[in-house]
Scaffold this motif. Structure first.
Motif: not given
Length: 385
Positions: A124, A160, A162, A172-173, A175-177, A189, A224, A228
């Protein structure tokens, strides 16, 4: 280069961790000053395995754990050089290692030792989430570790976690971006899974909610994949995304495609092929570091248990692993390795439901089937041997 279904890999388990994460159910221990003895035992165990496997060159080595980035570069190099002396390497062999951000100062030595793929266990970027997960680094160090790894190594993967308690789709979006903006060519992930024999498992048994509700977790899974995909990192496996075929993990694909691998180090698992139709050999090393060290010293092998799988058991295992891949299970390889095939009636039924499709010799999950991968795999295994 050998097709991965026929290739040989080596897995090296380094079981020591500076801190044991509360969600982890791997074979891990706190360091107890046995590093040199364990290293010598692993080297000796490798020598014993060379006598069993012959001179097949290695397609990959993977250092897992535990925290293999706690090892010095000199120790890692000794293991790599010994593997090269025993088996040699295929052209383009992958040598991967799982690294903790806290070991950032060791990254350069790890790469200099011969590692050519670094998997950074970020988990994270949020301080509160890292504290919740029991990690021993913060978001700032996670970001520095990614940047350091990418400055040293052409092939970097970011791990990662989640579907954590309290996580929203929006958080989450974001953080992922941010993770994707670093530009790494591989991302893993994983949804948080609560395992019974962990600290999280014990807390969950008392009623504490530590992961996302099922419906939200499914939404986060789809989110996710969508994000991606849009960033040019499609999923080539349920929980693994890569920019190109060359960026995919060769060692992990060896597992999923049903190649052979040797496992050394405490608790390491392996699979070694036998004659077609007889089932391959499942191996597991002794779990406790001292027991492993003593076993190697006494018998030249750290093996704790072996099982000759039946052809039908091997089929079930190959279906479970192969169906995780985006390009799916190779039916020709399954037939060649086990003498068996899948349940054709189940394939027709699942196809009619829009969950799977067959393309040539491969059966693969459709997007609607991804979240049901394990159930679908089970249905493809015939009820009779």
């Amino acid at each position: 280069m050998t097709a991965l279904a026929d290739a040989l890999g080596l897995y090296v388990h380094w079981p020591y961790c500076a801190r044991i994460c509360p969600y982890c159910d791997f074979n891990v221990y706190r360091p107890r000053g046995q590093d040199d003895a364990l290293l010598d035992a692993i080297l000796a165990d490798m020598t014993g395995w060379r006598q069993r496997t012959g001179a097949r060159p290695l397609a990959s080595i993977h250092f897992g754990g535990g925290t293999p980035s706690l090892m010095t570069g000199a120790r890692i190099n000794r293991l790599i050089e010994h593997a090269d002396q025993l088996w040699g390497f295929e052209d383009g062999a992958e040598i991967g290692l799982e690294a903790n951000p806290n070991n950032i100062d060791n990254f350069a030595d790890i790469i200099a030792a011969g590692v050519n793929r670094l998997s950074v266990g970020v988990q994270s970027l949020e301080d509160a989430a890292l504290s919740q997960l029991g990690r021993d680094h913060d978001g700032a160090l996670a970001r520095r570790a990614i940047e350091r790894a990418m400055s040293l190594c052409d092939r970097v993967s970011i791990d990662m976690i989640y579907a954590r308690a309290g996580q929203t789709a929006a958080s989450w979006e974001a953080e992922l971006r941010e993770i994707l903006a670093f530009g790494a060519s591989h991302l893993s992930p994983y949804q948080l899974t609560i395992e019974a024999k962990t600290a999280f498992g014990r807390r969950a048994s008392r009623g504490e909610q530590l992961d996302s509700p099922v419906e939200l977790a499914a939404d986060l899974f789809d989110l996710t994949h969508d994000i991606c995909d849009a960033h040019g990192l499609p999923a080539y496996e349920i929980s693994n995304h890569a920019r190109t075929v060359q960026d995919q993990s060769r060692h992990n694909r060896l597992y999923w495609e049903g190649g052979d691998w040797i496992g050394v180090g405490p608790g390491a698992h392996g699979r070694i092929g036998s004659a077609a139709g007889t089932g391959r050999l499942a191996c597991e090393a002794r779990a406790q570091p001292k027991a492993y060290i003593d076993a190697v010293a006494g018998a030249g092998s750290g093996l704790g248990a072996t099982e000759q799988l039946s052809a039908s058991d091997e089929r079930a295992e190959r279906i479970l692993m192969g169906m995780r891949l985006d390009d799916g299970l190779d039916l020709e390889v399954l037939q060649r390795k086990t003498g068996l095939t899948i349940d054709i009636d189940a394939l027709d039924r699942l196809g009619a439901q829009g969950l799977v499709e067959q393309r040539g010799a491969r059966v693969r999950l459709l997007p609607a089937g991804r979240i049901f991968a394990d159930r679908i795999s089970g249905e493809l295994v015939p009820d009779t041997p």
